[in-house]
Design an enzyme around this catalytic site. Sequence first.
Site, short mmCIF file in Angstrom:
data_model
loop_
_atom_site.label_atom_id
_atom_site.label_comp_id
_atom_site.label_asym_id
_atom_site.label_seq_id
_atom_site.Cartn_x
_atom_site.Cartn_y
_atom_site.Cartn_z
N ASP A 330 0.84 -1.18 0.00
CA ASP A 330 0.00 0.00 0.00
C ASP A 330 0.88 1.24 0.00
O ASP A 330 2.10 1.16 0.13
CB ASP A 330 -1.03 0.02 1.11
CG ASP A 330 -0.48 -0.39 2.44
OD1 ASP A 330 -1.26 -0.86 3.26
OD2 ASP A 330 0.73 -0.24 2.65
N LYS A 444 -16.34 14.33 5.91
CA LYS A 444 -15.18 14.44 5.02
C LYS A 444 -14.84 13.07 4.47
O LYS A 444 -15.14 12.04 5.09
CB LYS A 444 -13.98 15.02 5.77
CG LYS A 444 -13.25 14.05 6.67
CD LYS A 444 -11.98 14.70 7.19
CE LYS A 444 -10.98 13.72 7.78
NZ LYS A 444 -11.43 12.92 8.89
N ASP A 617 -2.13 -2.85 7.44
CA ASP A 617 -2.04 -2.32 8.79
C ASP A 617 -3.33 -2.42 9.59
O ASP A 617 -3.31 -2.39 10.80
CB ASP A 617 -1.54 -0.87 8.77
CG ASP A 617 -2.22 -0.05 7.69
OD1 ASP A 617 -3.31 -0.46 7.25
OD2 ASP A 617 -1.66 0.99 7.28
N ASP A 621 -7.18 -5.88 6.89
CA ASP A 621 -6.09 -6.42 6.10
C ASP A 621 -5.71 -7.82 6.56
O ASP A 621 -4.98 -8.54 5.86
CB ASP A 621 -4.84 -5.52 6.23
CG ASP A 621 -5.03 -4.20 5.53
OD1 ASP A 621 -5.73 -4.18 4.51
OD2 ASP A 621 -4.49 -3.19 6.00
#
Length: 891
Positions: A330, A444, A617, A621
């Site tokens: 990533d 957001k 992380d 995952d």
Amino acid sequence: MHIHGLSVEQALASLNTTAAGLAGPEAARRLAEFGPNHVEEVGREHLLIGFAREFTHFFAIILWIGAALAFLAEHFDPGQGMARLGVAIVGVIIVNGVFSFWQEYKAEKAVAALRQLLPQKVQVLRGGEVTQLLASGLVPGDVVLLAEGDFVPADCRLIETLALRVNTATITGESLPKARTTEASTEDSPVYARNLVLAGTSVVSGEARAVVYATGMRTEFGRIAHLTQTAGTGSSPLQREIARLSRIVAVLATGMGVVLYFVGQAVGLPPLENLLFAIGIIVANVPEGLLPTVTLSLAMATQRMARRNALVRHLPAVEALGSTTTICCDKTGTLTQNRMSVQRLWLGGGFLDVGDLAGQARLREDNRELFANAAFCHNLKIVEANGRHKLLGDPMEAALASIGRQMTGELAAYRRIDEIPFDTDRKRMSVLCATPRGRMLYCKGAPETVIAACGHVQFDAGLVPLDPVVRTRLLAAQRQMAEAGLRVLAFAHVAVPDGMPGEEHGMILSGLVGLEDPPRPEVPEAVARCATAGIRIIMVTGDHPQTALAIARRIGMVKTENPMVISGDQLRSISPAQLQLALDAKEIIFARVAAEQKMLIVQALQKKGEIVAVTGDGVNDAPALKTADIGIAMGIGGTDVAKEAADLILLDDNFASIVAAIEEGRAVFDNIRKFLTYILSSNIPELVPYLAFVLFRIPLPLTIIQILAVDLGTDMLPALALGAEKPDPGVMQRPPRARHERLLSWSLLARAYLFLGVLEAAAAMAVFFVVLNAAGWTWGVNLDRTDPLYLQATSACLATIVVMQMMNVVLCRHPSKSAFALGLFGNRYILMGLAAELAVILFIIYTPPGQWLFGTAAIGAEVWLLALVGAALMWALEEMRKAWLRRRLSP
Ligand code: ATP
């Protein structure tokens, strides 16, 4: 009453603590009283059992049989020195057993020490302030903060929760996440109480505050610890291959001994000598110390990797690392620094660089909502340190919040009421705030998901409906920032009337923010090294395709005009077969991918025969980390859950450390081949004397005890030293090892047995005859076993083999590079090994106990000189062979 039956206040009171946590001195007092929060390891094999095993494995048993045969021979025909042989063999079993035990013990210690390098940390409230502590320092009464991906460090009673769900599989065996709240429970068993979180379980999502009520062995986990201790044992394919190989060789050697015994009978050798001969063949060929040496060299590799910031959790991973063909990596934090700073904004219809922001007073009024949003819509912890605020948490949120706080004057008037948490599927988060203008929802996230939930856009001139024209303008603005490598986030807000729930719907888009996250400086070089090493890197990121591509170009991952870029949405709509085909593209980026989709990519690559390393992380995952051949978790930014699922942990979260670990992994494989070549070479000069003895009726040039002195004395430490060789610079300039490439290749066997071994045997036999002839011996004369001449001649043979092996250590340091090119001081263990080898042979030849046990006598300087000439010859010939090989290999 059990703690889960109490209310929050009662529970706190019962532990004599408050919601602000314990004061420091009280915590220290309790630590002294209750002890550290450790679960002691249970169910470990006792050292003595491991020790005993070293004397009862297959080789040991063969040697025991040899010793028994020798004693039997002494019984039937006393006075031939057979008892001494028996004693020597038993001595060898003991020396070998102790040495192997020491190696295995050291390997285990090395791996255990690695685990200590990354202790679990927890966020604790002490005296009202958030501090980070080692989990071992927790005491009953401590208040801990738990977040997604954390392991619960002790048994705790919840006092505040936010959409908390935990995975209790380690305790209950159920793998579905369970919701947890603070309400008092009537449940009997603490295991099922909904207001408790127990040590060893993990937080799947949400957040909580909880008070610790049991630590260490007093936790539920401590009581059932034997069920869950998941130390990374289990042998690697390499170790299994070595074990199998040793067994085959041992069986072959035994078979050969038996066959040659009958040959000896047929040519009429006295039975006793014949027996001696058979035992000699077996002992000469059994690779006694191989497996422990391999295990130790794997363990030493883990230590070297740790020094390069890569922590191996399971030994087999060392090996898989060496054959890695693809790294799925990533972006944020691994390829980049995860040091975010706001660079540009798209506000009120136009771009604005951050440098210009401060001077524009006008902004504060029109765009107040964007900055209020940035200041409040996050999950940072705000800590006071010497009068200043520090923002702890996601660096992106910290960058946004600090600019938000800078631009909003009325922070104190805002209060956060609720949150819709972030997840990688929705790619946005919202908070509900009480503000001077009433309740507001601030949202957001990734622009496409936020814009989709907006009805209007804030322009300088006022609100504008979000029609297709405006949408196109927004997307163009986003694209422009993304192409510059910025990560773009959209901000939106909506007023929420009292009594209504906050929903991400019909919002007003307040603006776009572009954040810069520069690549790590060491990454471009590491990427280039992967390219020469034939390792493909595939970026798998949650970020926007354009941003991902810009970064990929900057670090040299993408060089062509049109790389393949696959988005998470596309990934959802293609079949596994299509994905496999797409993976044929030379340069690929996966962008806007949800964590769950990583696993699909890993599986598709594996189906194509790739050995896949994948980074991760978060909690989501974990499946991909487990599925991959090498799961790599981030040591700093990673959650406990990801670390637990991984094989390798990066202490510095840096992509370059993965490449360093791969380099070490490749080196281990090379090193094992080096010491295999070294150990196997000496089998030939051990075997030839026996063949000559039986075929040509000459005095036996090398006795069994002397063979043992080489195999289990002089050879051992130099072999270990070869296992500790540093990676060769060329190791990253060739393609990865093929999945099924064998450790013992024909070329290795040929070099050891047909070349180096033959040279050693020739030299040893030549020196043996020179010594005999110089004393006037002629062919056919029989020498007594105690004849001083015979003792000198066998000593000369032995000394020559040892000198040749000392040269061989230097030659085996590389299969094709000249010994000159390597220098002698690159590996101090080699020098130590050589010194040890010399000391042992001098002891054997020049001291009375050595002479008594090994049947030797002092030899003159001319013998050593001759041996050195032999060694020099071998060196010259090997250099010529290497030069020829280099010429053949170079294109
Ligand atoms: P990588 O997978 O390379 O680490 P990433 O951090 O962008 O990249 P995710 O964490 O999956 O991957 O984030 C995906 C997207 O979600 C981001 O690009 C961003 O647009 C958005 N996002 C990330 N974190 C937050 C957050 N805290 N609040 C709102 N949106 C976020």
